[in-house]
Design a protein around this motif. Structure first.
Motif, short mmCIF file in Angstrom:
data_model
loop_
_atom_site.label_atom_id
_atom_site.label_comp_id
_atom_site.label_asym_id
_atom_site.label_seq_id
_atom_site.Cartn_x
_atom_site.Cartn_y
_atom_site.Cartn_z
N ALA A 151 0.83 -1.20 0.00
CA ALA A 151 0.00 0.00 0.00
C ALA A 151 0.87 1.25 0.00
N ALA A 152 1.95 1.18 0.78
CA ALA A 152 2.84 2.34 0.86
C ALA A 152 3.48 2.60 -0.50
N LEU A 153 3.99 1.52 -1.13
CA LEU A 153 4.60 1.66 -2.47
C LEU A 153 3.58 2.18 -3.47
N GLY A 154 2.42 1.52 -3.46
CA GLY A 154 1.38 1.85 -4.43
C GLY A 154 0.88 3.26 -4.26
N THR A 155 0.77 3.70 -3.02
CA THR A 155 0.29 5.06 -2.76
C THR A 155 1.24 6.07 -3.39
N GLY A 156 2.55 5.81 -3.23
CA GLY A 156 3.53 6.71 -3.83
C GLY A 156 3.32 6.81 -5.33
N MET A 157 3.21 5.65 -5.97
CA MET A 157 3.04 5.62 -7.42
C MET A 157 1.72 6.25 -7.83
N SER A 158 0.69 6.03 -7.02
CA SER A 158 -0.65 6.48 -7.43
C SER A 158 -0.76 8.00 -7.50
N LYS A 159 0.15 8.69 -6.81
CA LYS A 159 0.11 10.17 -6.85
C LYS A 159 0.24 10.68 -8.28
N LEU A 160 0.89 9.86 -9.13
CA LEU A 160 1.07 10.26 -10.52
C LEU A 160 -0.23 10.23 -11.31
N PHE A 161 -1.23 9.52 -10.74
CA PHE A 161 -2.42 9.27 -11.54
C PHE A 161 -3.67 9.96 -10.98
N ILE A 162 -3.45 11.05 -10.26
CA ILE A 162 -4.57 11.77 -9.65
C ILE A 162 -5.56 12.24 -10.71
N PHE A 163 -5.00 12.65 -11.87
CA PHE A 163 -5.90 13.16 -12.92
C PHE A 163 -6.32 12.08 -13.91
N HIS A 164 -5.95 10.85 -13.61
CA HIS A 164 -6.26 9.76 -14.54
C HIS A 164 -7.45 8.93 -14.06
N GLY A 165 -7.91 9.20 -12.84
CA GLY A 165 -9.06 8.47 -12.34
C GLY A 165 -8.73 7.15 -11.69
N PHE A 166 -7.46 6.72 -11.73
CA PHE A 166 -7.15 5.47 -11.04
C PHE A 166 -6.04 5.65 -10.01
N ASP A 167 -6.19 6.67 -9.15
CA ASP A 167 -5.15 6.93 -8.18
C ASP A 167 -5.33 6.14 -6.89
N THR A 168 -5.68 4.85 -7.03
CA THR A 168 -5.74 3.99 -5.85
C THR A 168 -4.38 3.34 -5.66
N TRP A 169 -4.07 2.94 -4.44
CA TRP A 169 -2.76 2.32 -4.22
C TRP A 169 -2.68 0.97 -4.91
N GLU A 170 -3.84 0.32 -5.07
CA GLU A 170 -3.82 -0.98 -5.74
C GLU A 170 -3.37 -0.84 -7.20
N ALA A 171 -3.93 0.16 -7.88
CA ALA A 171 -3.54 0.40 -9.27
C ALA A 171 -2.07 0.80 -9.34
N GLY A 172 -1.66 1.64 -8.38
CA GLY A 172 -0.25 2.06 -8.34
C GLY A 172 0.67 0.86 -8.18
N ALA A 173 0.27 -0.06 -7.27
CA ALA A 173 1.08 -1.25 -7.04
C ALA A 173 1.13 -2.11 -8.29
N ALA A 174 -0.01 -2.22 -8.99
CA ALA A 174 -0.06 -3.03 -10.21
C ALA A 174 0.88 -2.46 -11.27
N VAL A 175 0.91 -1.12 -11.36
CA VAL A 175 1.80 -0.48 -12.33
C VAL A 175 3.26 -0.81 -12.02
N ILE A 176 3.62 -0.78 -10.73
CA ILE A 176 5.01 -1.09 -10.35
C ILE A 176 5.35 -2.54 -10.67
N THR A 177 4.49 -3.47 -10.23
CA THR A 177 4.82 -4.87 -10.46
C THR A 177 4.81 -5.20 -11.95
N GLY A 178 4.01 -4.47 -12.70
CA GLY A 178 3.92 -4.70 -14.14
C GLY A 178 5.23 -4.44 -14.86
N ILE A 179 6.09 -3.63 -14.28
CA ILE A 179 7.36 -3.39 -14.94
C ILE A 179 8.25 -4.63 -14.86
#
Lengths: 47, 632, 74
Positions: free
Chosen positions: B500-528
């Protein structure tokens, strides 16, 4: 007891997975198209 | 039992690989030629008490040692000296095929000539007099029709009975070699000499062909008729799109998806239930239950669900490839590809990108110019590879249940369009070298050999299974751990976990994209690390797998899905934005590593990672905000 | 004239192949002086072109075909 056995099984599986990933890395192989370079061939241009 | 080493050589499109597959079936080993990424295929079989190994050399038109493949062929034949060298010839196209033959004979390599494609030659009214051809060259000749069992049997009998030592080049061949030697001894400049020798070879071939080949009443050419529709002027491009669309319908609607749904129901239903019940009865600790059910089954199972889609898609692409249509695709798309700074030939490595970016990036080596190659390497990862496919399929099925195949198709097209735009931009700015060329054989249309198509499909698809069992498995355990632990040990609340902590950090980038949840942020990180992980992460965090377990039928599934965490975390529009982002952002580490290797520079690797992230961020933002403005 | 100007259905005999980076490959593929080529069709926008050479089909860009000097034939 079962927890420990399962835990051990998981650890072994993880080590095997890790070994595979490391081997791939070391041997410069990729899984995405089979474990070989099979998809690099260009059957048409003859190059 | 004595062993026999056989090597197959010949032009591309002569049915050489089909013969190889028919001979050896699944008993083949695929490795690399030393130092180059060209397939080395060896198959093993035994016949009449002899162990036979067959090497399938790369198909080449000549052995001038200009390309790695040509070098492999000539080096192998001269250095390894196999017991039997089979030169596979397309009987309906002997003239060009014999060029390689005469070059090999000049090198003193005895050949067993295999006149393949007999059925096709007969249809064209072409008759080759085998005895005369054998006599003209001084070499043994066999006739085959690649797919017929009996001709493969004949070929095997010839393998074990032919004594190559008995054969000597004919008088005619020796005279030709003497003429070539004479030319070499003269004082011609290198270029002019090369030209004279090529002309000399074709003069020799023309005289052999006029002796041995007769054409009676040229029947109408089926390939011509098909090409008049599929590769002619403006109709060609819409028909190509129709063809692609059909592939998608088959994969995501008619055949692949129903299989994937059944598998999903099984994994989410009976499998999860019985595993849970078993673990319960063994009195396994709760955390271990969660690790196995949520982590391993949720993560790996979530990815495995999409295996049928991958196999069906690969099957369709291998099938199309086997028909000879892909060369037409290169031909008809060249005008477009050239205008964006690529070449039509680039479409073939690019299409491989639908399977995986790694071989596609390496396949760019077949392109003639450095500019084409670099551009192709940098734009290939925009395409929807097999690992991104589950992301698209999952979101499309969840948010567009009635239109899933069309939505997935749209995402694939988006990837292609972005690749084209990026190629145009890179071509206009970064790479400006001119001089790409386009020279490509358009082979006759053929009904693909099923064995070859299935072997190819399996070869490509099995990697996906191996990945699911190794890296995706390891990633799933890691994601589960990060999702259930924090500095204080195990936590009940996922919201307070490491992930959640990692994902939250990443999710800050997506505030204007509509998916700024930590889960989505975490998925973006692991997806790399691996694009499949996006789906694993969603599966573990939202427990997608478990949902269908509770549902009895499709309507109920949809209803339960709507209540699930995932369906509430995304609106339709933010789901689209997330799909767009996943489609376009930074390639996985394996692809990045390949880019580093192929371009030989960290700079290009870093550039690729950064520019794709930026483009994905911008396009996804535009889609989300644009969609909202339009009232979605 | 050169093969570049060829239109669908026309038949030519190759006179010579001029120096170009592709020369060697063109000749290896059977495009040597004296060979008959038939222009079969063109891709969208008229380029590249598909040819029949020595009983097989070959696609070639018109810019590359400009290096091939040809003579019309029946």
């Amino acid at each position: 007891m079962a927890t420990y056995i399962l835990g051990a099984v998981l650890v072994v599986a993880l080590i095997a997975a890790g070994r595979h990933i490391y081997r791939n890395f070391a041997d410069d192989k990729h899984d995405c198209c089979g474990t070989e370079m099979n998809c690099t061939k260009c059957p048409h241009c003859g190059k | 039992m004595s062993s026999l080493a056989v090597a197959l050589t010949g032009n591309p499109n002569t049915g050489k690989s089909t013969i190889f597959n028919e001979l050896t079936g699944a008993r083949q080993k695929i490795g690399n030629w030393p130092g180059v990424t060209v397939d080395k295929k060896i198959g093993y079989l035994s016949h009449q008490g002899r162990n036979i190994s067959v090497v399938d050399l790369p198909g080449t038109y000549s052995v001038n040692a200009r390309s790695p493949e040509e070098k492999i062929v000539i080096d192998y034949l001269l250095n390894e000296k196999p017991d039997l060298v089979v030169d596979v010839l397309d009987s309906s196209n002997l003239e060009r095929n014999l060029y390689l033959t005469i070059q090999l004979l000049e090198q003193g390599i005895p050949l067993l000539l295999d006149l393949n494609m007999q059925d096709e030659a007969k249809r064209h009214g072409i008759r080759v007099d085998t005895e005369k051809l054998g006599a003209a060259l001084g070499m043994p000749v066999v006739e085959t029709t690649a797919r017929s069992r009996s001709s493969i049997k004949t070929l095997l009998d010839v393998f074990t009975s032919t004594m190559m030592e008995k054969y000597q080049p004919s008088e005619k061949v020796r005279a030709h070699i003497a003429r070539v030697e004479g030319l070499r001894a003269g004082n011609l400049a290198a270029d002019a000499l090369e030209e004279k020798i090529i002309e000399e070879r074709y003069a020799f071939i023309d005289s052999v062909v006029s002796e041995c080949v007769s054409v009676a009443g040229a029947s109408s050419d089926l390939t011509e008729k098909i090409d008049a529709v599929l590769a002619n002027g403006w109709t060609a491009l819409p028909l190509f799109l129709v063809m692609l669309y059909a592939v998608f319908q088959i994969t995501f609607e008619w055949i692949g998806q129903p299989m994937a749904d059944a598998l999903d129901d099984f994994i989410g239903g009976p499998l999860t239930e019985s595993v849970t019940a078993t673990l319960e009865s063994w009195e396994v600790a709760d955390w271990m239950q969660s690790l196995i059910v949520d982590g391993v089954i949720g993560g790996v199972g979530g990815v495995l669900t999409f295996v049928p889609l991958i196999f069906v898609l690969f099957f369709c692409l291998s099938f199309l490839d086997g028909t000879g249509y892909m060369a037409r695709v290169a031909f008809i798309t060249d005008p477009i590809m050239r205008r964006v700074g690529l070449t039509g030939k680039g479409i073939m490595p690019l299409m491989m990108g639908f399977g995986c970016a790694v071989p596609a990036i390496m396949g760019a080596r077949t392109l003639d110019s450095e500019k084409d190659r670099m551009t192709s390497i940098l734009v290939t990862p925009f395409l929807t590879c097999g690992a991104k496919l589950p992301i698209m399929a999952l979101f499309a099925a969840m948010f567009f249940p009635d239109n899933a195949a069309n939505v997935v198709f749209a995402m694939y097209i988006l990837g292609v369009i972005m690749a084209i735009i990026a190629a145009k931009l890179l071509g206009g700015t970064v790479f400006q070298e001119k001089g790409s060329t386009f020279l490509l054989e358009l082979p006759p249309y053929r009904i693909p050999d099923m064995k070859t198509v299935l072997l190819e499909t399996w070869d490509k698809g099995k990697g996906y299974l191996i990945k699911a069992g190794t890296i995706i498995f390891a990633m799933s355990v890691l994601i589960w751990f990060l999702g259930n632990f924090n500095f204080n040990g195990m936590t009940e609340e996922m919201n307070e976990s490491f992930l959640a902590a990692l994902g939250t950090g990443m999710s800050k980038l997506f505030i204007f994209h509509g998916f700024d949840t930590w889960e989505a942020g975490a998925a973006v990180i692991t997806g790399i690390l691996a694009k499949e992980s996006v789906v694993s992460t969603m599966g573990i965090l939202y427990g997608v797998g478990e949902i269908s377990a509770e549902a009895e039928d499709a309507v109920e599934t949809a209803a339960t899905l709507m209540q699930s965490g995932m369906a509430t975390a995304f609106t339709t529009m933010s789901a689209v934005a997330f799909m767009v982002f996943s489609q376009l952002y930074t390639p996985c580490v394996t692809a990045l590593g390949t880019i580093k290797k192929e371009t030989g520079s960290w700079k290009w690797m870093g550039f690729s990672a950064a520019y794709m992230f930026a483009i994905a961020w911008v396009v996804s933002l535009l889609v989300y905000q644009g969609g909202r403005l339009m009232g979605f | 004239m050169t093969l570049r100007e060829g239109t669908s259905g026309q038949r030519f005999i190759i006179r010579s192949v001029a120096e170009s980076p592709l020369k060697n490959r063109l000749m290896t593929m059977g495009l040597v002086p004296g060979t008959t080529v038939t222009v079969l069709r063109s891709a969208p926008l008229g380029d590249p072109m598909a040819l029949r050479v020595r009983s097989y089909h070959l696609a070639l860009r018109r810019d590359d075909a400009a290096s091939i000097e040809v003579e019309a034939t029946a």
